[in-house]
Design a protein around this motif. Structure first.
Motif, PDB file in Angstrom:
ATOM      1  N   GLU A  74      47.137  -0.519  78.483  1.00  7.34           N
ATOM      2  CA  GLU A  74      46.777   0.734  79.100  1.00  7.34           C
ATOM      3  C   GLU A  74      46.182   1.437  78.501  1.00  7.34           C
ATOM      4  N   PRO A  75      45.320   2.500  79.105  1.00  5.83           N
ATOM      5  CA  PRO A  75      44.633   3.578  78.082  1.00  5.83           C
ATOM      6  C   PRO A  75      45.260   4.494  77.514  1.00  5.83           C
ATOM      7  N   ARG A  76      44.966   4.652  76.286  1.00  6.45           N
ATOM      8  CA  ARG A  76      45.477   5.398  75.331  1.00  6.45           C
ATOM      9  C   ARG A  76      44.587   6.346  74.707  1.00  6.45           C
ATOM     10  N   ARG A  77      44.843   7.431  74.345  1.00  2.00           N
ATOM     11  CA  ARG A  77      44.131   8.634  73.603  1.00  2.00           C
ATOM     12  C   ARG A  77      44.326   8.371  72.120  1.00  2.00           C
ATOM     13  N   LEU A  78      43.523   8.745  71.540  1.00  2.54           N
ATOM     14  CA  LEU A  78      43.306   8.374  70.099  1.00  2.54           C
ATOM     15  C   LEU A  78      43.401   9.758  69.665  1.00  2.54           C
ATOM     16  N   PRO A  79      43.904   9.938  68.487  1.00  3.95           N
ATOM     17  CA  PRO A  79      44.175  11.274  67.885  1.00  3.95           C
ATOM     18  C   PRO A  79      42.615  11.818  67.452  1.00  3.95           C
ATOM     19  N   ALA A  80      42.695  13.297  67.279  1.00  5.54           N
ATOM     20  CA  ALA A  80      41.353  13.962  67.045  1.00  5.54           C
ATOM     21  C   ALA A  80      40.769  13.633  65.443  1.00  5.54           C
ATOM     22  N   LEU A  87      35.163   8.233  76.813  1.00  4.03           N
ATOM     23  CA  LEU A  87      35.810   7.413  78.255  1.00  4.03           C
ATOM     24  C   LEU A  87      36.565   8.652  78.882  1.00  4.03           C
ATOM     25  N   GLU A  88      36.775   8.306  80.229  1.00  2.00           N
ATOM     26  CA  GLU A  88      37.496   9.488  81.173  1.00  2.00           C
ATOM     27  C   GLU A  88      39.103   9.291  80.636  1.00  2.00           C
ATOM     28  N   THR A  89      39.660   8.128  80.750  1.00  2.00           N
ATOM     29  CA  THR A  89      40.896   8.039  80.325  1.00  2.00           C
ATOM     30  C   THR A  89      41.373   7.353  78.970  1.00  2.00           C
ATOM     31  N   GLY A  90      40.397   7.181  78.140  1.00  2.00           N
ATOM     32  CA  GLY A  90      40.600   6.558  76.843  1.00  2.00           C
ATOM     33  C   GLY A  90      40.562   5.217  76.785  1.00  2.00           C
ATOM     34  N   PRO A  91      40.440   4.673  75.565  1.00  2.00           N
ATOM     35  CA  PRO A  91      40.231   3.161  75.489  1.00  2.00           C
ATOM     36  C   PRO A  91      41.390   2.168  75.976  1.00  2.00           C
ATOM     37  N   GLU A  92      41.173   1.247  76.693  1.00  2.00           N
ATOM     38  CA  GLU A  92      42.037   0.023  76.779  1.00  2.00           C
ATOM     39  C   GLU A  92      41.910  -1.134  76.111  1.00  2.00           C
ATOM     40  N   THR A  93      40.732  -1.441  75.520  1.00  2.00           N
ATOM     41  CA  THR A  93      40.549  -2.464  74.467  1.00  2.00           C
ATOM     42  C   THR A  93      40.633  -2.111  73.285  1.00  2.00           C
ATOM     43  N   PHE A  94      41.449  -2.645  72.168  1.00  2.00           N
ATOM     44  CA  PHE A  94      41.588  -2.504  70.801  1.00  2.00           C
ATOM     45  C   PHE A  94      41.220  -3.655  70.127  1.00  2.00           C
ATOM     46  N   GLN A  95      40.284  -3.611  69.224  1.00  2.00           N
ATOM     47  CA  GLN A  95      39.893  -4.816  68.402  1.00  2.00           C
ATOM     48  C   GLN A  95      40.878  -4.470  67.112  1.00  2.00           C
ATOM     49  N   LEU A  96      41.512  -5.945  66.688  1.00  2.00           N
ATOM     50  CA  LEU A  96      42.407  -5.908  65.660  1.00  2.00           C
ATOM     51  C   LEU A  96      41.701  -6.429  64.382  1.00  2.00           C
ATOM     52  N   VAL A  97      41.602  -5.805  63.452  1.00  2.00           N
ATOM     53  CA  VAL A  97      40.936  -6.241  62.261  1.00  2.00           C
ATOM     54  C   VAL A  97      41.659  -6.851  61.329  1.00  2.00           C
ATOM     55  N   PRO A  98      41.836  -8.124  61.126  1.00  2.00           N
ATOM     56  CA  PRO A  98      42.766  -8.671  60.086  1.00  2.00           C
ATOM     57  C   PRO A  98      42.181  -8.327  58.617  1.00  2.00           C
ATOM     58  N   ASN A  99      43.495  -7.817  58.004  1.00  2.00           N
ATOM     59  CA  ASN A  99      43.180  -7.767  56.450  1.00  2.00           C
ATOM     60  C   ASN A  99      43.429  -8.981  55.560  1.00  2.00           C
TER      61      ASN A  99
END
Length: 144
Positions: A74-80, A87-99
């Motif tokens: 779901e759309p999420r707002r990121l911290p400042a 984006l109007e509602t915040g990102p819906e897709t999040f790339q996971l970077v493997p460590n």
């Protein structure tokens, strides 16, 4: 020849039936209401969604194909200072970077399934070639 004409006529009539309501809805003049911004997500929060696996070309490594993992949520707002990532509602897709290879192998086994991750670092996507709206660089898998 008559059969082709009848088939084409039926196809055109069907297309008109499907397109006409869409055009009428656009002409009503009603602007869609703006969506509400998603709830905030910050360090220590849990993000849940479907994990997608993709093969992309690494722009930093001579175009070598690498696995990239993405959570659709779901759309999420990121911290400042990132906020809504333009984006109007915040990102819906999040790339996971493997460590490391261990995290990459862990993600590979969950491709196509619902997962939850504890987010430690997240930012808006900024590099060319990123396929997500936001990037999670530090995270850990949450067992359900």
């Amino acid at each position: 020849m008559t059969k082709r004409f009848a088939t084409r006529s039926a196809l055109v009539a069907t297309m008109l039936l499907l397109v006409t309501p869409a055009i009428a809805a656009q002409q009503d003049g009603e602007a869609p209401l703006p969506s509400k911004p998603g709830k905030p997500i910050g360090a220590g929060e849990v993000l849940s969604g479907e994990l997608n696996a993709m093969k992309v070309r690494d722009v930093k490594n001579a175009g070598k194909r690498i696995a990239m993992y993405q959570i659709t949520s779901e759309p999420r707002r990121l911290p400042a200072p990132n906020g809504l990532c333009d984006l109007e509602t915040g990102p819906e897709t999040f790339q996971l970077v493997p460590n490391g290879d261990a995290q990459a192998a862990q993600l590979k086994s969950f491709a196509g399934k619902e997962i939850s991750v504890k987010v430690d670092e997240v930012a808006c996507a900024s590099d060319p070639g990123q396929m997500s709206e936001a990037v999670i660089t530090k995270w850990s898998l949450v067992r359900k």
